[in-house]
Design a protein around this motif. Structure first.
Motif, PDB file in Angstrom:
ATOM      1  N   ASP A 125      44.841  28.082 -14.828  1.00 24.30           N
ATOM      2  CA  ASP A 125      44.076  27.793 -13.617  1.00 24.30           C
ATOM      3  C   ASP A 125      45.004  27.304 -12.509  1.00 24.30           C
ATOM      4  O   ASP A 125      46.235  27.382 -12.618  1.00 24.30           O
ATOM      5  CB  ASP A 125      42.945  26.805 -13.903  1.00 24.30           C
ATOM      6  CG  ASP A 125      43.442  25.421 -14.337  1.00 24.30           C
ATOM      7  OD1 ASP A 125      44.648  25.131 -14.187  1.00 24.30           O
ATOM      8  OD2 ASP A 125      42.618  24.619 -14.814  1.00 24.30           O
ATOM      9  N   GLU A 126      44.417  26.771 -11.451  1.00 25.67           N
ATOM     10  CA  GLU A 126      45.213  26.368 -10.293  1.00 25.67           C
ATOM     11  C   GLU A 126      46.092  25.148 -10.566  1.00 25.67           C
ATOM     12  O   GLU A 126      47.021  24.881  -9.812  1.00 25.67           O
ATOM     13  CB  GLU A 126      44.284  26.100  -9.098  1.00 25.67           C
ATOM     14  CG  GLU A 126      43.578  27.360  -8.613  1.00 25.67           C
ATOM     15  CD  GLU A 126      42.659  27.114  -7.440  1.00 25.67           C
ATOM     16  OE1 GLU A 126      42.725  26.011  -6.846  1.00 25.67           O
ATOM     17  OE2 GLU A 126      41.878  28.008  -7.103  1.00 25.67           O
ATOM     18  N   GLN A 127      45.800  24.420 -11.634  1.00 24.29           N
ATOM     19  CA  GLN A 127      46.628  23.276 -12.025  1.00 24.29           C
ATOM     20  C   GLN A 127      47.591  23.643 -13.166  1.00 24.29           C
ATOM     21  O   GLN A 127      48.151  22.761 -13.824  1.00 24.29           O
ATOM     22  CB  GLN A 127      45.744  22.094 -12.446  1.00 24.29           C
ATOM     23  CG  GLN A 127      45.036  21.399 -11.289  1.00 24.29           C
ATOM     24  CD  GLN A 127      43.908  22.239 -10.713  1.00 24.29           C
ATOM     25  OE1 GLN A 127      43.104  22.821 -11.462  1.00 24.29           O
ATOM     26  NE2 GLN A 127      43.819  22.311  -9.396  1.00 24.29           N
ATOM     27  N   SER A 128      47.737  24.938 -13.433  1.00 28.25           N
ATOM     28  CA  SER A 128      48.609  25.458 -14.494  1.00 28.25           C
ATOM     29  C   SER A 128      48.134  25.073 -15.890  1.00 28.25           C
ATOM     30  O   SER A 128      48.922  25.071 -16.845  1.00 28.25           O
ATOM     31  CB  SER A 128      50.065  25.010 -14.283  1.00 28.25           C
ATOM     32  OG  SER A 128      50.541  25.436 -13.027  1.00 28.25           O
ATOM     33  N   ARG A 129      46.853  24.750 -16.012  1.00 28.24           N
ATOM     34  CA  ARG A 129      46.283  24.466 -17.331  1.00 28.24           C
ATOM     35  C   ARG A 129      45.816  25.773 -17.960  1.00 28.24           C
ATOM     36  O   ARG A 129      45.229  26.628 -17.291  1.00 28.24           O
ATOM     37  CB  ARG A 129      45.109  23.489 -17.196  1.00 28.24           C
ATOM     38  CG  ARG A 129      45.522  22.114 -16.699  1.00 28.24           C
ATOM     39  CD  ARG A 129      44.341  21.214 -16.452  1.00 28.24           C
ATOM     40  NE  ARG A 129      43.445  21.757 -15.440  1.00 28.24           N
ATOM     41  CZ  ARG A 129      42.606  21.022 -14.710  1.00 28.24           C
ATOM     42  NH1 ARG A 129      42.532  19.720 -14.882  1.00 28.24           N
ATOM     43  NH2 ARG A 129      41.831  21.592 -13.812  1.00 28.24           N
ATOM     44  N   ARG A 213      48.042  33.419 -13.290  1.00 26.23           N
ATOM     45  CA  ARG A 213      47.192  32.396 -12.679  1.00 26.23           C
ATOM     46  C   ARG A 213      45.894  32.997 -12.143  1.00 26.23           C
ATOM     47  O   ARG A 213      45.912  33.966 -11.373  1.00 26.23           O
ATOM     48  CB  ARG A 213      47.928  31.687 -11.545  1.00 26.23           C
ATOM     49  CG  ARG A 213      47.231  30.390 -11.112  1.00 26.23           C
ATOM     50  CD  ARG A 213      47.968  29.729  -9.959  1.00 26.23           C
ATOM     51  NE  ARG A 213      49.369  29.459 -10.241  1.00 26.23           N
ATOM     52  CZ  ARG A 213      49.801  28.369 -10.868  1.00 26.23           C
ATOM     53  NH1 ARG A 213      48.947  27.450 -11.286  1.00 26.23           N
ATOM     54  NH2 ARG A 213      51.101  28.184 -11.078  1.00 26.23           N
ATOM     55  N   ASN A 275      37.155  24.384 -12.659  1.00 21.44           N
ATOM     56  CA  ASN A 275      38.253  23.435 -12.820  1.00 21.44           C
ATOM     57  C   ASN A 275      38.785  22.962 -11.473  1.00 21.44           C
ATOM     58  O   ASN A 275      39.124  21.788 -11.296  1.00 21.44           O
ATOM     59  CB  ASN A 275      39.386  24.071 -13.625  1.00 21.44           C
ATOM     60  CG  ASN A 275      39.050  24.234 -15.100  1.00 21.44           C
ATOM     61  OD1 ASN A 275      38.040  23.717 -15.566  1.00 21.44           O
ATOM     62  ND2 ASN A 275      39.883  24.958 -15.820  1.00 21.44           N
ATOM     63  N   ALA A 276      38.874  23.892 -10.508  1.00 21.84           N
ATOM     64  CA  ALA A 276      39.397  23.529  -9.189  1.00 21.84           C
ATOM     65  C   ALA A 276      38.453  22.561  -8.478  1.00 21.84           C
ATOM     66  O   ALA A 276      38.897  21.583  -7.860  1.00 21.84           O
ATOM     67  CB  ALA A 276      39.600  24.786  -8.349  1.00 21.84           C
ATOM     68  N   GLU A 279      38.767  19.169 -10.060  1.00 24.69           N
ATOM     69  CA  GLU A 279      40.000  18.511  -9.637  1.00 24.69           C
ATOM     70  C   GLU A 279      39.849  17.932  -8.233  1.00 24.69           C
ATOM     71  O   GLU A 279      40.281  16.818  -7.946  1.00 24.69           O
ATOM     72  CB  GLU A 279      41.149  19.518  -9.676  1.00 24.69           C
ATOM     73  CG  GLU A 279      42.515  18.932  -9.381  1.00 24.69           C
ATOM     74  CD  GLU A 279      43.101  18.181 -10.567  1.00 24.69           C
ATOM     75  OE1 GLU A 279      44.106  17.472 -10.371  1.00 24.69           O
ATOM     76  OE2 GLU A 279      42.543  18.307 -11.695  1.00 24.69           O
ATOM     77  N   GLU A 280      39.248  18.718  -7.343  1.00 25.99           N
ATOM     78  CA  GLU A 280      39.059  18.264  -5.957  1.00 25.99           C
ATOM     79  C   GLU A 280      38.158  17.034  -5.898  1.00 25.99           C
ATOM     80  O   GLU A 280      38.404  16.107  -5.134  1.00 25.99           O
ATOM     81  CB  GLU A 280      38.494  19.401  -5.116  1.00 25.99           C
ATOM     82  CG  GLU A 280      39.509  20.500  -4.837  1.00 25.99           C
ATOM     83  CD  GLU A 280      38.877  21.721  -4.204  1.00 25.99           C
ATOM     84  OE1 GLU A 280      37.626  21.758  -4.088  1.00 25.99           O
ATOM     85  OE2 GLU A 280      39.619  22.648  -3.840  1.00 25.99           O
TER      86      GLU A 280
END
Length: 289
Positions: A125-129, A213, A275-276, A279-280
Motif C-alpha cells: 500500500d501507500e505506506q509500503s505495507r 505499489r 489503509n490510506a 493512516e490520514e
C-alpha cells in the motif's frame, strides 16, 4: 563515460516525488553491483528532479524530456537510453528486494536461451505495507516455453507474470519485438512479455524479489476498466495467433476467469484506499490544532 554495465535499471519518472526516493534507494541497495540507473524525468511539475539530484552515486544517469511524453513513448525512450544488454524497468513508486538483480542476472548470463526472467512480488500500500504477499507465477515456476506461458496467461484471465519491476529481459529482444505498444497501454507489460518470448524461453523464480505499489493515484488504480478491456483484447489476440498455440479450452477458461481477475484488482485497490484513509485519520488525530 563509465564502462558498460551488465544491467540497466531504468526508472521513468513523472510527478513521482512521494515515493521516488524510496524506489531509488531500493535499487542502490542491490547486492549485485554492476548496474546503472537511468532516470528519465518526464517534464514533471513537482519536486521529482530535486529528489533525483539529491542522490550522489556514479551509477545514476539523469535524462530529462523537454516536453511531456505519453507513457508508452516515455517508456520506449528510457530503454533507448540504456547501455546494458540486460534491462529492468522499475516504476517510480515500486520497490526491489536487495537481492533482486543477484537472483535474476545469474540465470540470464548463464543461459542465452532465456528471454525473460520473472519473480514473485508483494503487493504493497501507500505506506509500503504488504497487502498481498508472494503474488504471481502460479503454474509458471521454472523454465517454460512461450506456448506454456501463453496458455497460462490466457487461462488466468489477468497478469500472472507481473509488472516490470519483477522482470528482467534483454535489450536486443526488446527492440526486435517492437518495444512497448501504445495501443496496449494498460497491459503494456504483459503484452511485451509475450512478444519477448518469441526470442527465447521464460524462467519463473520462486523468490519474492519486488513490490508493486497499489496507490490511489496510480495508473492502475485510475484506469481499472481500461485495464480489464485491454486484457480481454490481449487474450483474444493470443488466441488468434498460430505461434502461441492457444487452445479453445484455454480461451474458454480465460473468458470465464477474467472477471475474477478484475475483482481481485478491485479488492486490492479498495484495501489500499482503506489503509490510506486510516493512516490520514491517525495523522490528523495526532497533530495539534
Amino acid at each position: 563515460m563509465l564502462p558498460q554495465p551488465s544491467v540497466s535499471v531504468c526508472i521513468p519518472v513523472y510527478n513521482g516525488e512521494r515515493f521516488l526516493a524510496e524506489t531509488i534507494r531500493s535499487v542502490l541497495d542491490q547486492t549485485y553491483r554492476d548496474f546503472e540507473i537511468v532516470l528519465l524525468e518526464n517534464a514533471s511539475t513537482d519536486a521529482s528532479l530535486e529528489i533525483i539530484h539529491s542522490f550522489a552515486d556514479p551509477r545514476i544517469r539523469v535524462e530529462r524530456n523537454a516536453t511531456l511524453l505519453s507513457q508508452p513513448d516515455n517508456w520506449n525512450r528510457v530503454i533507448q537510453l540504456c547501455r546494458a544488454p540486460l534491462i529492468k524497468l522499475v516504476c517510480a513508486d515500486d520497490l526491489l528486494h536487495p537481492r533482486c538483480l543477484e537472483f535474476q542476472v545469474g540465470p540470464m548470463e548463464a543461459d542465452p536461451g532465456l528471454a525473460v526472467v520473472a519473480a514473485r512480488r508483494h503487493m504493497v500500500d501507500e505506506q509500503s505495507r504488504v497487502i498481498v504477499p508472494r503474488r504471481g507465477l502460479g503454474g509458471l515456476l521454472g523454465v517454460r516455453t512461450s506456448v506454456e506461458v501463453a496458455r497460462k496467461v490466457v487461462r488466468n484471465g489477468a497478469n500472472p507474470i507481473g509488472e516490470p519491476g519483477g522482470v528482467l529481459f534483454r535489450r536486443d529482444h526488446f527492440f526486435a519485438a517492437g518495444g512497448w505498444r501504445a495501443d496496449r497501454r494498460f497491459v503494456m507489460d504483459l503484452d511485451l512479455w509475450l512478444r519477448l518470448l518469441q526470442y527465447g524461453e521464460f524462467l519463473g523464480l520462486p523468490e519474492t524479489l519486488a513490490a508493486f505499489r497499489i496507490g490511489r493515484g496510480s495508473v492502475s488504480a485510475e484506469n481499472e476498466q481500461a485495464i480489464y478491456e485491454d486484457q480481454r483484447l490481449l487474450i483474444e489476440e493470443l488466441g488468434e495467433s498460430p505461434y502461441y498455440q492457444v487452445r479453445g479450452i484455454d480461451l474458454a477458461l480465460g473468458r470465464v476467469l477474467a472477471p475474477a481477475g478484475r475483482a481481485r484488482r478491485q479488492t486490492l485497490f479498495a484495501i489500499s484506499r482503506f489503509n490510506a484513509r486510516k493512516e490520514e485519520k491517525g495523522l490528523a488525530a495526532e497533530s495539534p490544532d
